[in-house]
Structures are given as C-alpha cells and as structure tokens.
Write a protein that holds these residues in place. Structure first.
Motif, mmCIF file in Angstrom:
data_model
loop_
_atom_site.group_PDB
_atom_site.id
_atom_site.type_symbol
_atom_site.label_atom_id
_atom_site.label_comp_id
_atom_site.label_asym_id
_atom_site.label_seq_id
_atom_site.Cartn_x
_atom_site.Cartn_y
_atom_site.Cartn_z
ATOM 1 N N LEU A 151 0.864 -1.178 0.000
ATOM 2 C CA LEU A 151 0.000 0.000 0.000
ATOM 3 C C LEU A 151 0.898 1.225 0.000
ATOM 4 O O LEU A 151 1.804 1.330 0.819
ATOM 5 N N VAL A 200 -6.132 0.390 -7.336
ATOM 6 C CA VAL A 200 -5.108 -0.588 -7.665
ATOM 7 C C VAL A 200 -4.227 -0.014 -8.770
ATOM 8 O O VAL A 200 -4.728 0.496 -9.775
ATOM 9 N N HIS A 208 -0.542 -7.647 -4.339
ATOM 10 C CA HIS A 208 -1.400 -6.478 -4.563
ATOM 11 C C HIS A 208 -0.583 -5.193 -4.509
ATOM 12 O O HIS A 208 0.423 -5.102 -3.793
ATOM 13 N N TRP A 210 -1.747 -1.258 -3.965
ATOM 14 C CA TRP A 210 -2.760 -0.231 -3.805
ATOM 15 C C TRP A 210 -2.093 1.127 -3.620
ATOM 16 O O TRP A 210 -1.027 1.228 -3.017
#
Lengths: 417, 136
Positions: A151, A200, A208, A210
């Motif tokens: 993130l 995203v 992932h 983000w």
C-alpha cells in the motif's frame, strides 16, 4: 544595552536556573513568542524561588521574559497544571526540565504512536527533488513482483505526486487522504470512504499494489485546497482532543486492517514539516533518508539531527530505523562521490547522535551503520520514468542498474522474520 | 453547570452597565467574562479532558492572564495569539474580591479602561474560535 536574543535568552535561562534554582526542580517553559516562564511543583514540596531571584532572572532575559508578574507558575495556583507538568513534550533533566510551546513542530520529538500491522517504510528527504517518489514507485512495483502486498500512501499533501505516478488518470480514486481528514473531523470517515480512497495500480505484479493518493480525481465540484486548509486541524472526540498525528496514525491502522498489506510505503513530504515528522518518527516506520552530497543537504539534515541530539530520549525509538540513501549518485566519478557522501554522512551522525560511549556507535565503513548509504544511481534514462503512461520509456535493465541494490536492501527489511 | 461559552454573557451585561456609567460592576464582569472566554478557548486546546478543568473555580483572570501563554501550543493556539499584544497583565490588579470592595477603590480610570479593552479582545478571540467551529 545589547538586546538579549532568542537563543541567548534560552541558554541564559537554563544556565542561571541550573546554577541558582535547582532545588525548585523547575520546568522552563518557552511560549509561542519565545518568552520564558518557570513552573514549580509546590505540591510536591519543591521550594519557590524568592522574589529577588525572579527579579534578577526577569531583568536578565530582557524581551524574552514572560513578564515580572508572569515569570513564575506555581502548580497549586494553575488552572491546568497537567498541561505543563504532564506534557508529553517535556524534556526532563536531572534538575531542570524544558518545555517548548510552538504552533507547529512538536512532532519531531514526540513518541511513537504505533507500529501498525504491516512493515512501514517512510521515504523522506529533507530537501526535495531527490527522486523519492520515483524510488517509491519502483520499490512498490518490485515488492509486488516479489509477491508482497503493498500500500502506498501519498503523504505529500502540499505537493502531491506519487498517486499520479502510479495511477493513470482514469484510475484515480474518487477520494484521497485530504478527504479522509475532513470527513473524519465530522465523524463520517467510514469504510465506504476508505474503499473510495484507494485504487489498484497497474504496476501491480504478483502481490497487490494499492495507492491512496493525497486527493481524489479532479472533477467538477471536487475541491482540494479547501480540504488541505483543514486537514491538519485537531478534533475533539468523546475521549478528548485528538491531534493530527493521532488521526494520521488511525488512518494508517484502518487502511492496514482493511487491505492487509505486507508493506506500507509512506511517501513523505520533504522538509521539516510536521507531516514529515509523523511519517519518519511516529508511525514505527523504517525511514529512508534521501540525500545528495551537497552542503545544503547536509546543513538541512544537521538541523534535524541537532534537534534529535537534544531530544535523545525520543530519538532512541527511531535510531535503529534510519538509513541514509545516496539518492542521485552520478554516472561519472561515482566512487569518489560515494566516499565523500559516506564521510559527510558519518560526520553528521557522529557529531550529533552516535554515542561515543554507548551502543549506538558505528565506524565510518560499517555496513550496518545508518549513516552508510543505500545507493541509487542517477541515470539519464530514468528521468523519463513514467511507468503508467509510457511503460516502454525505461527498460527493466535500466531500472535495475539505477536501483537494483537499493531495492534488494529495502526488500530484505520487508520479509517477516 | 459549567458552560464557559455562555458565561461570556458577562461581557454583554458589562457593556450595558458601562453604558450607564456603572463602571465598578462593569469592571468586575469584564474580569469574569475574560476568564470564561479564555477557559472556553483553553478547553478547545485540550487543556483538560471532559467539560471541567482540574481547578474550575480557583483560578481567576488576574492569575490566568499570566498563565495562559504557558499552556498555548499547537495550531489551535492561534486564538490566543492576539491577546499577547496586550501589556503584561492588564488584570494584575483585578481581583474576585472586588465584589466586596468600595467601588472607588477598584482601580484608576486608565486601569479600568485597559481591563475593558482586554476583555473585548478575549471575546473577539472566542468569537473567532466559535466561527471556526473549534469552540461550539
């Protein structure tokens, strides 16, 4: 008669009080104007200074005395004694303690608020323009390639950027961090908002990736500056007054709970602003301190490190989580550049925060030393880095050449032990 | 029940008295109004948890004026900044005991005038804090 200047008044007050009033165990309070008061805890039995002593001190401090009648604060007569005697900003000494009252700036010396549930990494440079956001984008992508969930928070609210670097225009979320702060101030920062603040990135690979940008997608009816103007305000909750640092920490915790990333990259603002202080010192982050080998940079870092030297208690929490980054090592004569950087960096640390007779001490060439920089090579090709809009502009080999070693070092911090 | 914000009514009532040349009682109310205004602002600064300060009634404006800049810090302190333009402590000779004194002894015309001006400044700071939503 020569005026007594700001610095001189403070050092004079400290020296005089140490020499004459130590039994009173006073707190020296320096107010918004630099004017000085003494607070004495008579309820703990400490003796009050004599009127003659106060008169002498008042005369010596000149314009920086709080005034003959206001110089002494006596605990039993104070409206809100805890604001001084229990202040988290107290720098306690053996006999004399110090308390600074400023409009901003207290966050550099305040304790950690939390460490979060992810590995937090702050990217900071005391001076801007050192390629911090590019490094952040590369790092985010590389960590994602290694299967880590990442993130990225754009904390450079006054000069937002990493959101645009990592998200194409049509993927910018409706809301950003500034929205969180204004909605939270009126008690409606809900999960729906959280979800609408994160997008995203197309740089996502195996893990992932983000991005929470500073602001949402610009559109008719969306205002950024009017929210930025309000972002830093403290709020009052049922638990009491909550300052910006706590609000930012809460936001980071909530995003981590929602998304469960392995790594949170905090793209901090450059300079000495409070939001940088929070990112570097208060969120439990591993802080990468970007620098170039210039006198301006070392001078600016020295301001911060000198502060840390004087607030060593607070610094202790942070010192094992710092690492210098030589951010733009030139293509030619790079070895002598790195040596000069290392020498200057070592002197910065040695003059301020290395303990001559303590455990926090390193040799010039020590590999684990925080002064020993990670290295990012300046490459002309990387000036074209625009991975979202022109992914072919810079090749993976070029990125590797510029940042391979840097990424490896940071990645090794990110794997859970 | 303590409500420092509403207690700034003392300044409105004081103004009425002043207009009627009832200086002594107006001056007394000026001190109370200034005290309440400052406490309302300090409350918004987080000077105490909940609605009550630790020492709600013990500290009046004569002592509080010398103290408040010791408490002021952080962005919310800006409401207290204009008050420091005043001379060292305009309320230094004001006392809560004035209520029991002969009206001729509570101060010179100049002192009363200065106290009234300082009271107005406190009310203005409170008004700004309320306009900004920092004080309800």
């Amino acid at each position: 008669m020569n005026p007594v200047r700001f610095d001189e008044a403070w050092s004079l007050a400290r020296a005089w009080v140490e020499a004459n009033l130590a039994p009173a165990h006073p707190i020296l309070v320096r107010d918004l104007y630099g004017r000085i008061r003494l607070a004495v805890d008579d309820e703990a039995g400490y003796p009050l200074p004599s009127p003659e002593a106060l008169k002498e001190l008042h005369a010596a401090l000149g314009a920086f005395s709080a005034g003959a009648e206001s110089l002494l604060l006596v605990k039993s007569e104070m409206l809100a004694p805890d604001m001084i005697f229990e202040s988290p900003d107290l720098v306690r000494g053996e006999n004399v303690s110090l308390l600074e009252r400023g409009i901003v700036g207290a966050d550099w010396g305040r304790p950690r608020l939390g460490v979060g549930s992810a590995t937090r990494i702050a990217l900071y440079g005391v001076k801007g323009g050192v390629g911090r956001s590019t490094a952040g984008a590369v790092l985010a992508h590389e960590l994602s390639r290694r299967g880590l969930g990442v993130l990225v928070l754009d904390l450079d609210l006054e000069s937002p950027g990493i959101g645009t670097t990592m998200l194409p225009a049509d993927r910018l979320p409706d809301y950003g961090l500034v929205d969180w702060f204004v909605e939270d101030a009126v008690g409606q920062a809900d999960d729906e908002l959280l979800d609408a603040m994160v997008a995203v990135s197309p740089l996502e690979a195996d893990g992932h990736l983000w991005v929470a940008p500073a602001g949402g997608r610009l559109r008719s009816g969306y205002e950024y500056l009017s929210k930025l103007a309000r972002a830093y305000v403290g709020v009052t909750r049922s638990s009491g007054a909550v300052d910006f640092a706590t609000r930012l920490s809460d936001l980071a915790d909530r995003l981590e709970a929602r998304l469960q990333p392995d790594v949170v990259l905090l793209d901090s603002r450059a300079g000495l602003h409070d939001i940088a202080a929070i990112a570097v010192t208060r969120l439990g982050a591993y802080s990468l301190l970007f620098a170039v080998d210039s006198p301006q940079t070392w001078q600016a870092y020295r301001i911060l490190f000198e502060f840390w030297r004087q607030h060593y208690g607070a610094f202790r929490e942070v010192r094992s989580n710092l690492r210098m980054v030589a951010a733009m090592v030139p293509e030619t004569e790079s070895q002598s550049y790195v040596e000069s950087f290392q020498q200057n960096s070592y002197e910065l640390f040695a003059d301020t925060v290395y303990e001559q007779a303590g455990e926090f001490n390193f040799d010039l060439t020590s590999q684990e030393a925080p002064h020993n920089p990670l290295r990012i090579n300046w490459m002309r090709a990387l000036q074209q880095y625009d991975p979202v809009n022109r992914p072919q502009a810079v090749t993976p080999d070029q990125v590797q050449a510029a940042m391979g070693a840097f990424v490896e070092s940071v990645a090794s911090v990110c794997y859970p032990s | 029940m303590t409500d420092f914000v509403n207690a700034a009514r003392h300044s409105r009532d004081g103004r009425l008295l002043r207009n009627q040349q009832r200086e002594a009682t107006a001056d007394h109310l000026a001190g109370l109004a200034a005290e309440c205004a400052l406490k309302a602002i300090l409350g918004a600064l987080g000077a105490w948890a909940g609605a009550q300060p630790q020492r709600p009634y013990r500290v009046h404006i004569d002592a509080l004026w010398g103290q408040f800049l010791g408490y002021a810090h952080g962005p919310q302190a800006r409401y207290l900044v204009p008050l420091s333009a005043h001379p060292s402590n305009p309320f230094v000779h004001w006392t809560i005991e004035h209520r029991y004194w002969n009206e001729g002894n509570i101060g010179t015309a100049a002192e009363l005038s200065a106290r009234w001006a300082a009271c107005e400044a406190c009310m203005l700071s409170l008004a700004h804090a309320q306009a900004d939503g920092v004080v309800p």
